[in-house]
Design an enzyme around this catalytic site. Structure first.
Site, short mmCIF file in Angstrom:
data_model
loop_
_atom_site.label_atom_id
_atom_site.label_comp_id
_atom_site.label_asym_id
_atom_site.label_seq_id
_atom_site.Cartn_x
_atom_site.Cartn_y
_atom_site.Cartn_z
CB CYS A 1 -9.79 5.19 0.40
SG CYS A 1 -8.21 5.76 1.10
CG ASP B 1 -1.76 1.22 1.40
OD1 ASP B 1 -2.33 1.65 0.37
OD2 ASP B 1 -1.88 1.77 2.51
CB SER B 2 0.30 4.81 -0.59
OG SER B 2 -0.86 4.97 0.21
CD GLU C 1 -1.86 9.44 6.71
OE1 GLU C 1 -1.25 10.44 6.31
OE2 GLU C 1 -1.71 8.30 6.24
#
Lengths: 272, 272
Positions: free
Chosen positions: A186, A12-13, A154
């Site tokens: 997402c 994943d990123s 985040e």
């Protein structure tokens, strides 16, 4: 070379893909896993197809160098932009997070109106619409990009009036279309499930592709005679790599996978 | 090779550095400029020193390949993490955005209490404190990271109740410390100047390092006999490069530099 007892590669990123890892651990607990989070180049959601395809190929080269037997793209944007291309280039099975979530949404809708929320890249790609309409042609798909959701997660604002306000704005268009099913497109979004659920109301069914992806992976491994046959009890069973800030990753990971992420190693992904 | 009529190289993680370019165009209008925005790897503010140093070196190699006569790091995070190292490696003058802003803040404070807002990386580095206390040792510096400001700007919420609320939260700590000067320590933040000014009140002086950096550049060019002596009227006077999504960049750039960014070229920065 990879055999049935080799690990599964997941990337994943950043940390979001750990929501998929969590489901894999639950569904097929004997499997070994190697996870890569591309924290030096995140986010993926605001970047172009060509750039995400290049990053995806590098991430896959890194995982293949660890002799993985199968790969999961645990990122909607990378799945949207790259899966169709890279699956033709690979010698091991590879799946993304879109197909399984789309299938569940199509199977559960009653009024054939499905909403999908995701990054700019995922929504712009139109891939959910394409995949769902291929499964059932009279499905109406309404997509909405929610670019502030990832930064809000985040920043830790999972339950906050600001997040409620932003969610109300993003989702008002979807509410007006009377969808009965909404895909959390997402890997960060399951962490906002309660906020999204409250805004959409109890009549809208929320689909988290992580769970369905783990089930699809189990099926793919079974079909290819790749289910692990040994019980690995070592420290090494789950390994985590990132391209930047390993310590931050380890800390954030603890909130998704309590007790599982003891150490994270940093690599230079541009060398792959 | 670079001579006095060569262009100035400017780089940032994305579009934010254009607020510095705007001031350079105003202060030294004859200078040619080559700008690079590292849009494939942005943001820089949440990443590590080592990663930002590696990216900075690549960005500089790209600009040096265009024969620039001087370089401006138009990004606070890259200045904080990399300037001190890369200036020893270079054959042309290089400046960042921190020194000039710090100097203005130190010169304008009356009560010696200065606030600095910026990315996680800039604040964590402590560089503003170090630089300002070297200029005047009894300065008290209070730093505050504001990670949601950049996503809010990029979502276009420059004048919005959500941005007001987030700004109130981030800035309440600084208000409680009775600072009289606040440095806008990220190149995106001048776009939130009115919100930050309203929250802090008229008694707090806001410092935008972009303006002071352009003045410092002019001085450095003069000291090194590098001021341009020709009038370039060509289309080529200002050139813009990015590592991803050139079209999006061109559109956003129009709001900072109306009429100046006609075309943006995309390059693969990982090759430098």
């Amino acid at each position: 070379m990879a055999d049935r007892n080799s690990p599964i590669g997941v990337f994943d990123s950043g940390v979001g893909g750990l929501t998929v890892v969590r489901e894999i651990m639950r569904q097929i607990p004997d499997e070994r896993i190697i996870y890569f989070g591309d924290t030096a180049r995140l986010p993926y959601g605001s970047k172009s197809r060509d750039t995400i395809l290049r990053y995806t190929r590098q991430n896959i080269r890194f995982l293949m160098a660890q002799d993985v037997k199968a790969i999961v793209i645990a990122c909607n944007t990378a799945t949207a932009f790259a899966l169709e291309t890279v699956e033709k280039e690979l010698s091991v099975p590879i799946i993304g997070v879109i197909h399984a979530g789309a299938k569940t949404a199509v199977e559960s809708t009653r009024n054939n109106k499905i909403g999908i929320i995701g990054t700019e890249g995922t929504i712009r790609s139109g891939v959910y619409t394409k995949v769902m309409q291929a499964m059932k042609k009279d499905i109406e798909v309404i997509g909405k990009a929610c670019p502030l959701f990832v930064p809000l997660v985040e920043e830790g604002l999972l339950h906050d009036t600001v997040t409620d306000e932003i969610a109300s704005r993003y989702l008002s268009e979807l509410k007006g279309k009377f969808i009965d099913t909404l895909v959390l497109g997402c890997t960060h979004y399951p962490l906002l499930r309660s906020t999204v659920g409250r805004v959409m109301g109890p009549e809208v069914n929320l689909v988290n592709p992580a769970y369905e992806t783990a089930l699809e992976l189990k099926q793919v491994l079974t079909d290819n005679s790749l289910m692990c046959e040994v019980k690995d009890q070592s420290q090494d069973k789950y390994r985590f790599y990132v391209s930047d800030l390993a310590e931050n990753f380890t800390n954030f990971a603890a909130s998704i996978l309590p007790g599982q992420v003891k150490e994270t190693k940093q690599i230079n992904i541009e060398q792959f």
